[in-house]
Design a protein around this motif. Structure first.
Motif, PDB file in Angstrom:
ATOM      1  N   GLY A  78      25.701  38.833  38.701  1.00 32.17           N
ATOM      2  CA  GLY A  78      26.986  38.471  39.053  1.00 32.17           C
ATOM      3  C   GLY A  78      27.173  37.376  39.881  1.00 32.17           C
ATOM      4  O   GLY A  78      28.230  37.036  40.105  1.00 32.17           O
ATOM      5  N   HIS A  79      26.141  36.969  40.616  1.00 31.01           N
ATOM      6  CA  HIS A  79      26.192  36.091  41.703  1.00 31.01           C
ATOM      7  C   HIS A  79      26.614  34.682  40.912  1.00 31.01           C
ATOM      8  O   HIS A  79      27.062  33.645  41.735  1.00 31.01           O
ATOM      9  N   LYS A  80      26.136  34.615  39.805  1.00 28.69           N
ATOM     10  CA  LYS A  80      26.488  33.561  38.980  1.00 28.69           C
ATOM     11  C   LYS A  80      27.932  33.433  38.931  1.00 28.69           C
ATOM     12  O   LYS A  80      28.505  31.931  38.566  1.00 28.69           O
ATOM     13  N   PHE A  81      28.683  34.056  39.229  1.00 32.96           N
ATOM     14  CA  PHE A  81      30.064  34.086  38.801  1.00 32.96           C
ATOM     15  C   PHE A  81      30.865  33.892  40.165  1.00 32.96           C
ATOM     16  O   PHE A  81      32.099  34.120  40.351  1.00 32.96           O
ATOM     17  N   ILE A  82      30.143  33.654  41.263  1.00 24.63           N
ATOM     18  CA  ILE A  82      30.970  33.670  42.609  1.00 24.63           C
ATOM     19  C   ILE A  82      31.921  32.436  42.692  1.00 24.63           C
ATOM     20  O   ILE A  82      33.084  32.659  43.162  1.00 24.63           O
ATOM     21  N   PRO A  83      31.391  31.190  41.902  1.00 26.38           N
ATOM     22  CA  PRO A  83      32.574  30.204  42.207  1.00 26.38           C
ATOM     23  C   PRO A  83      33.895  30.630  41.432  1.00 26.38           C
ATOM     24  O   PRO A  83      34.744  30.141  41.911  1.00 26.38           O
ATOM     25  N   GLN A  84      33.748  31.049  40.223  1.00 27.77           N
ATOM     26  CA  GLN A  84      34.845  31.539  39.613  1.00 27.77           C
ATOM     27  C   GLN A  84      35.767  32.492  40.444  1.00 27.77           C
ATOM     28  O   GLN A  84      36.879  32.419  40.340  1.00 27.77           O
ATOM     29  N   ALA A  85      35.170  33.396  41.085  1.00 26.91           N
ATOM     30  CA  ALA A  85      35.924  34.547  41.921  1.00 26.91           C
ATOM     31  C   ALA A  85      36.512  33.850  42.950  1.00 26.91           C
ATOM     32  O   ALA A  85      37.716  34.201  43.339  1.00 26.91           O
ATOM     33  N   LEU A  86      35.834  32.658  43.506  1.00 28.79           N
ATOM     34  CA  LEU A  86      36.265  32.116  44.728  1.00 28.79           C
ATOM     35  C   LEU A  86      37.658  31.220  43.978  1.00 28.79           C
ATOM     36  O   LEU A  86      38.727  31.232  44.831  1.00 28.79           O
ATOM     37  N   GLN A  87      37.505  30.732  43.060  1.00 29.79           N
ATOM     38  CA  GLN A  87      38.475  29.825  42.564  1.00 29.79           C
ATOM     39  C   GLN A  87      39.911  30.592  42.154  1.00 29.79           C
ATOM     40  O   GLN A  87      40.774  30.492  42.297  1.00 29.79           O
ATOM     41  N   ASN A  88      39.417  31.938  41.831  1.00 29.28           N
ATOM     42  CA  ASN A  88      40.737  32.847  41.563  1.00 29.28           C
ATOM     43  C   ASN A  88      41.309  33.584  42.834  1.00 29.28           C
ATOM     44  O   ASN A  88      42.284  34.172  42.647  1.00 29.28           O
TER      45      ASN A  88
ATOM     46  N   TRP B 183      38.806  38.738  36.553  1.00 32.61           N
ATOM     47  CA  TRP B 183      39.841  39.868  37.213  1.00 32.61           C
ATOM     48  C   TRP B 183      40.276  39.431  38.468  1.00 32.61           C
ATOM     49  O   TRP B 183      41.253  40.021  38.916  1.00 32.61           O
ATOM     50  N   VAL B 184      39.572  38.640  39.038  1.00 30.49           N
ATOM     51  CA  VAL B 184      39.718  38.421  40.586  1.00 30.49           C
ATOM     52  C   VAL B 184      41.183  37.957  40.697  1.00 30.49           C
ATOM     53  O   VAL B 184      41.718  37.030  40.093  1.00 30.49           O
ATOM     54  N   LYS B 185      41.943  38.566  41.768  1.00 32.01           N
ATOM     55  CA  LYS B 185      43.405  37.879  41.887  1.00 32.01           C
ATOM     56  C   LYS B 185      43.336  37.458  43.572  1.00 32.01           C
ATOM     57  O   LYS B 185      42.283  38.256  44.178  1.00 32.01           O
ATOM     58  N   PRO B 186      44.197  36.943  44.113  1.00 28.73           N
ATOM     59  CA  PRO B 186      44.150  36.418  45.250  1.00 28.73           C
ATOM     60  C   PRO B 186      44.260  37.947  46.211  1.00 28.73           C
ATOM     61  O   PRO B 186      44.985  38.884  45.928  1.00 28.73           O
ATOM     62  N   GLY B 187      43.437  37.866  47.117  1.00 23.26           N
ATOM     63  CA  GLY B 187      43.157  39.102  47.916  1.00 23.26           C
ATOM     64  C   GLY B 187      42.235  40.005  47.663  1.00 23.26           C
ATOM     65  O   GLY B 187      41.813  40.853  48.149  1.00 23.26           O
ATOM     66  N   SER B 188      41.649  39.870  46.433  1.00 23.11           N
ATOM     67  CA  SER B 188      40.612  40.739  45.911  1.00 23.11           C
ATOM     68  C   SER B 188      39.268  40.476  46.618  1.00 23.11           C
ATOM     69  O   SER B 188      38.781  39.370  47.097  1.00 23.11           O
ATOM     70  N   VAL B 189      38.313  41.561  46.418  1.00 20.90           N
ATOM     71  CA  VAL B 189      36.888  41.483  46.844  1.00 20.90           C
ATOM     72  C   VAL B 189      35.993  41.268  45.594  1.00 20.90           C
ATOM     73  O   VAL B 189      36.457  42.214  44.791  1.00 20.90           O
ATOM     74  N   PHE B 190      35.263  40.417  45.541  1.00 19.82           N
ATOM     75  CA  PHE B 190      34.287  40.160  44.406  1.00 19.82           C
ATOM     76  C   PHE B 190      33.094  40.930  44.843  1.00 19.82           C
ATOM     77  O   PHE B 190      32.468  40.470  45.701  1.00 19.82           O
ATOM     78  N   VAL B 191      32.609  41.749  43.827  1.00 19.58           N
ATOM     79  CA  VAL B 191      31.272  42.540  43.730  1.00 19.58           C
ATOM     80  C   VAL B 191      30.302  42.045  42.822  1.00 19.58           C
ATOM     81  O   VAL B 191      30.549  42.001  41.775  1.00 19.58           O
ATOM     82  N   ALA B 192      29.270  41.090  43.407  1.00 20.38           N
ATOM     83  CA  ALA B 192      28.462  40.559  42.538  1.00 20.38           C
ATOM     84  C   ALA B 192      27.282  41.472  42.110  1.00 20.38           C
ATOM     85  O   ALA B 192      26.448  41.548  42.920  1.00 20.38           O
ATOM     86  N   VAL B 193      27.323  42.121  41.065  1.00 23.70           N
ATOM     87  CA  VAL B 193      26.330  43.167  40.493  1.00 23.70           C
ATOM     88  C   VAL B 193      25.342  42.594  39.715  1.00 23.70           C
ATOM     89  O   VAL B 193      25.459  41.632  38.948  1.00 23.70           O
ATOM     90  N   ARG B 194      24.054  42.862  40.083  1.00 30.35           N
ATOM     91  CA  ARG B 194      23.072  42.476  39.301  1.00 30.35           C
ATOM     92  C   ARG B 194      22.827  43.324  38.009  1.00 30.35           C
ATOM     93  O   ARG B 194      22.122  44.348  38.267  1.00 30.35           O
ATOM     94  N   GLY B 195      23.291  42.858  36.963  1.00 26.61           N
ATOM     95  CA  GLY B 195      23.313  43.817  35.940  1.00 26.61           C
ATOM     96  C   GLY B 195      22.253  43.693  35.029  1.00 26.61           C
ATOM     97  O   GLY B 195      21.062  43.278  35.340  1.00 26.61           O
ATOM     98  N   LEU B 196      22.189  44.400  33.742  1.00 28.74           N
ATOM     99  CA  LEU B 196      21.123  44.393  32.801  1.00 28.74           C
ATOM    100  C   LEU B 196      20.901  43.072  32.367  1.00 28.74           C
ATOM    101  O   LEU B 196      19.732  42.705  31.750  1.00 28.74           O
ATOM    102  N   LYS B 197      22.032  42.189  31.993  1.00 29.77           N
ATOM    103  CA  LYS B 197      21.848  40.935  31.240  1.00 29.77           C
ATOM    104  C   LYS B 197      22.072  39.813  32.082  1.00 29.77           C
ATOM    105  O   LYS B 197      21.740  38.735  31.906  1.00 29.77           O
ATOM    106  N   THR B 198      22.748  39.952  33.193  1.00 32.24           N
ATOM    107  CA  THR B 198      23.133  38.837  34.337  1.00 32.24           C
ATOM    108  C   THR B 198      23.256  39.222  35.443  1.00 32.24           C
ATOM    109  O   THR B 198      23.529  40.413  35.791  1.00 32.24           O
TER     110      THR B 198
END
Length: 483
Positions: free
Chosen positions: A47-57, A30-45
């Motif tokens: 969120g830091h694993k998705f930092i590359p996708q967030a940066l790409q978006n 859901w990241v768009k240009p200008g977004s802050v991405f919050v890497a939440v450590r959830g119950l199953k995964t």
């Protein structure tokens, strides 16, 4: 808003970088240009694993609870990522709940019904009101909006955005159905409630909360953060909250401040009297099931605290249209009701509730989902429908890639266990509804179970638009005029 504004609001040191911030999310897709991405450590995964996708978006900053690798954008380390997600979401929307009078409702049972009642009471009294519930969100113009499929459980950024949208539409009051998950996972952090309602507590979601005390601890967060609490005197867990400095109670027990007496269940609904700090008065409520008396008491006491008069409470409840797809009465001769009951226990409860006030035959139209959606419930659904109704019609309910004949055969197999020859199958749901409505006598009750407020019907590879209420009303329009 600038990144430095976010850091100042969170009480953190400034970074050399100061990009423009336009949004925040914990979902990298859901990241768009200008977004802050919050890497939440959830119950199953994590969120830091998705930092590359967030940066790409186009993420301009990352917030998390600790990350070692270098990043091309600022990384902010916080103690609790979910807290930061909610706090920044409130900041970006300029704290909309501060500009609203907010009623929050939590509990195991009755949240949705009490939420819709409170919303209707406020609206009918002339208050421009909004509603956020599991069914969707409703704006002051009365339009019900379903959440997008990816937002079935809105998180803090979506909740704050919806509250801001409601305020921009002129909303002055808002009713917010508040689940234990929303409280425990900080989805409603930053919402400034005016009234918190605690309906009851029975075992549910213990896989998430661990035990009843963990479940209770999550639920009580609502009343703990509300300046005024509305508590169910009939519920032992709610009674534990009576040390709240500013509260009222409701129920049928003599200790209740808002107490219902002389309860009567009629074909047209419920009638009862209320003993309350506002005086003694009669109530007429076009709903089935005596448990709805408690929901009405909760909604009334909360709205009275926000300024509604007894006359406004009486008029509002008398005109309450019901919750979409939740024991929603559409007509009285025959009585046609739409309900979401789609499991054997919920169907059993619905039919048992309707039986005492049914003067003629009790009909039920019900199906069972296809695919891998719990195929073992098909025969039990058939058994419950046959055992507790006078006439059961088995039909489709999102059969998906499972042949409808296979589903109906299983439902019929369960029905045969009762030994009652009171069932038949009509695969097409529209035809099944019309058959039941057209053949029911004026004194009969017809329960249309399973679809409730859903707006699609999944048939094989098709997803068709569907409105159970409109289908039922269309069938009623085909009946010959009485007399």
């Amino acid at each position: 808003m600038k990144w430095h504004d976010v850091l100042k609001a969170l009480g953190l040191p400034l970074t050399p970088e100061n990009p423009e911030v336009s949004g925040i999310t914990h979902n990298s897709s859901w990241v768009k240009p200008g977004s802050v991405f919050v890497a939440v450590r959830g119950l199953k995964t994590d969120g830091h694993k998705f930092i590359p996708q967030a940066l790409q978006n186009g993420a301009v900053a990352i917030i998390g609870e600790g990350y070692e690798a270098p990043l091309p954008v600022p990384y902010l380390t916080v103690q609790n990522a979910r807290h930061a997600l909610a706090d920044v979401a409130c900041l970006l929307q300029n704290h909309p709940s501060r500009e609203l009078q907010v009623i929050g409702i939590t509990g195991t049972d009755g949240k949705s019904t009490t939420s819709w009642m409170a919303y209707h009471l406020l609206q009918s009294a002339g208050k421009a009101s909004g509603l956020l519930s599991t069914v969707g969100y409703r704006t002051p113009d009365g339009v019900l909006h379903h959440f997008p499929q990816h937002l079935t459980t809105p998180d803090s950024p979506e909740i704050q955005s919806l509250l801001r949208d409601l305020r921009n539409l002129g909303t002055t009051h808002c009713v917010l159905e508040t689940s234990s998950h929303a409280l425990e996972l900080e989805r409603v952090r930053g919402v400034e409630y005016d009234v918190g309602i605690f309906t009851n507590l029975t075992p549910e979601h213990l896989d998430f909360h661990g035990d009843m005390e963990g479940y209770f601890a999550a639920k009580r967060k609502l009343t703990d953060r509300s300046p005024f609490a509305v508590l169910n005197q009939d519920d032992p867990y709610a009674r534990r909250l009576k040390d709240h400095p500013n509260c009222t109670t409701f129920g049928t027990s003599p200790e209740s401040e808002w107490r219902a007496i002389n309860i009567e269940e009629q074909v047209s609904g419920l009638a009862f009297e209320v003993l309350s700090p506002a005086g003694r008065f009669a109530v007429s409520l076009p709903m089935i099931g005596q448990f709805n008396v408690l929901n009405a008491l909760a909604a009334m006491s909360a709205c009275h605290h926000l300024g509604l008069t007894v006359a406004e409470l009486q008029a509002g409840l008398a005109s309450f249209p019901g919750v979409p797809g939740r024991m929603q009465i559409l007509s009285h001769a025959p009585r046609v009701i739409v309900d979401f009951a789609h499991t054997p226990p919920s169907l059993e409860k619905a039919l048992e509730v309707l039986r005492p006030s049914t003067t003629g035959k009790l009909w039920v139209v019900v199906g069972s989902a296809g695919g891998n959606r719990d195929p073992l419930k098909r025969a039990p659904l058939g058994e419950v429908a046959s055992r507790l109704s006078d006439q059961a019609i088995f039909t489709e309910e999102d059969c998906r890639d499972t042949p409808i004949e296979d589903i109906l055969q299983e439902m019929e197999r369960g029905a045969r266990e009762t030994g009652k020859p009171n069932f038949q199958s009509i695969p097409d749901r529209r035809e099944a509804i019309r058959f039941a409505v057209l053949n029911a006598a004026p004194e009969d009750t017809v329960l249309l179970a399973g679809k409730g407020p859903e707006d699609t019907l999944e048939r094989a590879t098709e997803t068709l638009p569907w409105n159970e209420v409109e289908e039922a009303l269309g069938a009623m329009g085909l009946r010959p005029a009485e007399g």
